[in-house]
Design an enzyme around this catalytic site. Structure first.
Site, PDB file in Angstrom:
ATOM      1  CB  ALA A  57      27.118 -18.902  -7.896  1.00  0.00           C
ATOM      2  CB  VAL A  83      25.242 -20.848 -13.685  1.00  0.00           C
ATOM      3  CG1 VAL A  83      24.061 -19.929 -13.399  1.00  0.00           C
ATOM      4  CG2 VAL A  83      26.461 -20.048 -14.123  1.00  0.00           C
ATOM      5  CE  LYS A  84      22.625 -25.357  -6.094  1.00  0.00           C
ATOM      6  NZ  LYS A  84      22.392 -25.106  -4.674  1.00  0.00           N
ATOM      7  CB  ILE A  85      19.461 -22.987 -14.038  1.00  0.00           C
ATOM      8  CG1 ILE A  85      20.626 -22.167 -14.597  1.00  0.00           C
ATOM      9  CG2 ILE A  85      18.151 -22.649 -14.738  1.00  0.00           C
ATOM     10  CD1 ILE A  85      20.408 -20.681 -14.689  1.00  0.00           C
TER      11      ILE A  85
END
Ligand code: E4P
Length: 248
Positions: A57, A83-85
């Site tokens: 996400a 978590v996509k960064i």
């Protein structure tokens, strides 16, 4: 090589999950918009329920503090959330800090509509969240140096975008080859997700090069299973069987 589905559409995920070959899902704000959904938490929790594997996400903040706040929140949705960064300076600062943080397990899976039905019961969810911490998928990677930096910062996954590189006249698969070689040289455990897959040959090339994962759009996944000779073969076997099958 593990196969992820690159979509936020529940119907597509449900269909491919039934094949039994799906290891995870990647989403991004564009894919959420294509799915016509803005309720990111509910969508992510449903995908986690269906897939029982890593579900990316994407954070939308552009500053490290904002990304960290989003990461802490996303990680409470399910232990399966990654978590996509984005791979920018603030993203690198955020990754360096996030991967050392613990998940707020008291809030884990709260509000999940699949609570009690899920293959990850809450006790196991707690154990997984404690053991995994907040996992990061560094996204929008277009070079081997970017991959090296996010791996050094502590990303669990790195997503080089091969299709967008090809579109821009570069060689996307060469970047995968470079990253695989560099990670192998130093025993870097960050998993490589070949992303922005446009066609079946991207999957074949990623697998040959040793990418850990390919995240594949629904249409390409369907094509990966299909071959005209298989269809012709099934049709002719059935026609021949009809000539000799015992009548009941
Ligand atoms: C996956 O993590 C990426 O967001 C996705 O593969 C990007 O694909 P695109 O280049 O087709 O938008």
């Amino acid at each position: 090589m593990k196969l992820f589905l690159d979509t936020a559409k529940i119907a597509e995920i449900r269909e491919i999950a039934e094949w039994g070959i799906l290891s995870g899902v990647t989403t991004n704000p564009t894919l959420m918009a294509q799915a016509g959904r803005g309720d990111y938490k509910a969508v992510a929790q449903e995908i986690c329920y269906l897939v029982q594997g890593p579900v990316s996400a994407e954070a939308v903040s552009l500053d490290a503090d904002g990304m960290i706040a989003e990461a802490k929140e996303f990680a409470t949705w399910s232990p399966h959330v990654v978590v996509k960064i984005p791979t920018i300076e603030e993203g690198l600062k955020a990754i360096s800090r996030i991967h050392k943080l613990e998940v707020d397990v008291d809030r884990l899976c709260q509000g999940c509509l699949w609570f009690g039905k899920c293959d990850t019961p809450i006790d196991l969810a707690h154990d997984l969240a404690i053991s995994w911490g907040i996992r990061i998928n560094a996204t929008l990677v277009f070079s081997a140096t970017q991959a090296l930096l996010v791996a050094a910062a502590g990303a669990s996954y790195v997503s080089p975008f091969v299709g967008r590189l090809d579109d821009a006249g570069n060689d996307g698969m060469q970047v995968i080859a470079d990253i695989v070689e560099i990670f192998d040289n130093y025993g870097i455990e960050t998993e490589i997700i070949t992303a922005s897959v446009r066609h079946v040959m991207h999957i074949v090339e990623a697998a040959k090069l040793g990418s850990d994962i390919a995240t594949v759009p629904y249409g390409v996944m369907k094509k990966a299973l299909t071959h005209p000779l298989t269809d012709v073969g099934v049709k002719s076997f059935l026609a021949d069987w009809a000539k000799v099958a015992p009548s009941s």
